[in-house]
Design an enzyme around this catalytic site. Structure first.
Site, short mmCIF file in Angstrom:
data_model
loop_
_atom_site.label_atom_id
_atom_site.label_comp_id
_atom_site.label_asym_id
_atom_site.label_seq_id
_atom_site.Cartn_x
_atom_site.Cartn_y
_atom_site.Cartn_z
N CYS A 152 0.84 -1.21 0.00
CA CYS A 152 0.00 0.00 0.00
C CYS A 152 0.87 1.25 0.00
CB CYS A 152 -0.99 -0.05 1.17
SG CYS A 152 -2.36 1.09 0.99
N HIS A 163 -3.86 -5.00 -0.33
CA HIS A 163 -3.48 -5.57 0.96
C HIS A 163 -3.54 -7.09 0.86
CE1 HIS A 163 -3.18 -1.98 3.46
NE2 HIS A 163 -4.05 -1.48 2.61
N GLU A 177 -2.70 -9.22 2.94
CA GLU A 177 -3.11 -9.79 4.23
C GLU A 177 -4.62 -9.71 4.44
OE1 GLU A 177 -1.83 -6.86 3.72
OE2 GLU A 177 -2.49 -5.39 5.20
#
Lengths: 251, 221
Positions: free
Chosen positions: B98, B196, B198
């Protein structure tokens, strides 16, 4: 193209999910982690946890729950309910929340939104607004819609955007619990007036309501609780229906 | 290859909390949600440490450089700790996520901020009448790196951002949001992803796993 988001909302009390959850395939329907994992697997795009705990222990219990969810769940989630300070937000984000949602504290002290967005970035600050149409005017309400203010929904939402909100979660108190559809007219006005995304809440009863909230209400995301918790609507079926209606979704 | 940073005495730091067998370090330079990255790595069966220690970062096997808040203040934090000098010199695989990826570019329009200059690109703001920030799930395509092994074209990933990197020679994945732009970028051992991983469900975890398994040319076998 960016897809429209489907967001189940879970009420949390003392670290447990409360009311309205009827999943026979859950070992423990009160376990927010298990429920969150199930929703993540079933195609939910995001989750919202709304904490309704009123005790002193609130902050610690909520932080523990957030950490447990973050350890297990691989989709984003927002935490809201009684957040009133930079410190509150710091604890939740550090434990793994992706976004926080701020409601009445922003009405009491609007500068809070400036402070939060400056410190953490707009992208993780959602402002939740409960509003009710009274004599033709949409007025912001507090305490779950019980206490009216003299704030106009659209002006208030604009102010929140200017102060640094990254997203608006608008719940229509006229529609909430009715299962007759979202407040599409107000949503469309709100969505056109603001540059930040709008999450629609209140009124979901069937799949057509979701099609309408995206096509007529121009919402960026739709939030609902009971239709998902009671399995009246399966998220996968809903998304297939939305795609058939020409709405971009993640499937 | 010329190795400026011999792994010597600092190696022990990255093993200090026990199970950090892979030597994965997440650069910790301020507030924000970086626990999620650590948790995702743990779900994949690896361990990572959060660190702002330059020696520990230099000694890591893999470095993850997350994004925190706003570009200008993030760069200030990097400068105050000397990380702005350390990161561009790293030889092991580095993944910017990001804002981390944006800071690895030359310049960002956000706060008129000079970046680390690793990627030959400049970060600009979305200005096409669409909602800003872009929040939600969008598709990645034209996948050009081993980072995307096992990932299908048009896979969905989760994005939250107001600024973007235009397409350039180093682009390894693109996304469309009013404009076609860079959602992943690579130069040598440096990788950047705008999304992202994750938080991007199973696909995101696979991409993260691919990075964690990427060969480290500096590692002495």
């Amino acid at each position: 193209m960016l897809t429209k988001r489907i967001i189940p909302c879970l009420d949390i009390k003392d670290g447990r999910t409360v009311k309205g959850v009827n999943f026979i395939d859950l070992r423990d329907a009160g376990d927010p982690v298990e429920l969150a994992e199930l929703y993540a697997k079933s195609g939910a795009d995001e989750l919202v946890f709304l904490d309704i705990t009123a005790t002193e222990q609130k902050r610690k219990t909520l932080a523990e729950m957030v950490r447990k969810v973050a350890e297990k769940v691989n989709i984003p989630f927002t935490v809201g309910g009684g957040i009133s300070s930079v410190e509150d937000v710091d604890i939740l984000l550090k434990n793994g929340a992706d976004k926080v949602s701020v409601n009445s504290s922003a009405v009491k002290r609007p500068e809070l939104i400036n402070e939060l967005s400056a410190k953490f970035g707009s992208q993780c600050i959602t402002v939740a607004i409960d509003a009710k149409q009274v004599n033709g005017e949409w007025l912001v309400h507090l305490v779950g819609g019980k206490v009216p203010t003299d704030l106009n929904l659209f002006q208030w939402a604009k102010e929140m955007e200017e102060r640094g909100a990254g997203e608006i979660l608008f719940t229509s108190m006229n529609n909430d619990g009715t299962k007759t559809g979202f407040a599409n007219e107000a949503l469309a006005v709100l969505s056109s007036a603001l540059k930040i995304p709008i999450i629609a809440s209140g009124g979901a009863g069937n799949m057509q309501h979701f099609t309408d909230v995206f096509l007529k209400g121009k919402a960026d995301a739709a939030l609902a609780a009971s239709v998902f918790h009671f399995k009246e609507i399966e998220i996968k079926d809903l998304k297939e229906e939305l795609r058939r209606n020409g709405i971009e979704v993640r499937l | 290859m010329n190795n400026k940073f011999q792994k010597t005495s600092s190696t022990s730091d990255s093993y200090r909390d026990g199970g950090n067998k892979g030597g994965i370090v997440i650069v910790d330079y301020g507030a924000g949600n970086i626990q999620s990255i650590k948790f995702a790595i743990k779900r994949l069966g690896f361990d990572a440490v959060l660190s702002s220690d330059t020696e520990e970062i230099k000694a890591a096997d893999k470095v993850i450089f997350p994004g925190v808040g706003e570009a200008g203040s993030a760069m200030k934090m990097l400068k105050s700790t000397g990380l702005d000098k350390v990161i561009p010199e790293l030889k092991q695989p580095v993944l910017g996520i990001c804002l981390g990826m944006q800071l690895m570019c030359r310049h960002s329009e956000e706060g008129d901020t000079e970046g680390l200059g690793i990627f030959h690109a400049d970060v600009v703001k979305f200005n096409n009448g669409l909602k800003v920030p872009q929040i939600g799930w969008n598709r990645i395509y034209d996948l050009k790196s081993n980072l995307f092994d096992g990932i299908k074209e048009q896979e969905f990933v989760y994005l939250v951002h107001s600024y973007y990197v235009p397409e350039c020679a180093e682009t390894i994945a693109s996304t469309e949001y009013g404009v076609e732009y860079t959602t992943a970028i690579q130069k040598d051992n440096f990788y950047g992803v705008q999304f992202h991983p994750e938080k991007s469900s199973d696909a995101g975890e696979k991409i993260l796993e691919n990075f964690l398994k990427a060969p480290n040319p500096e590692k002495k076998e």
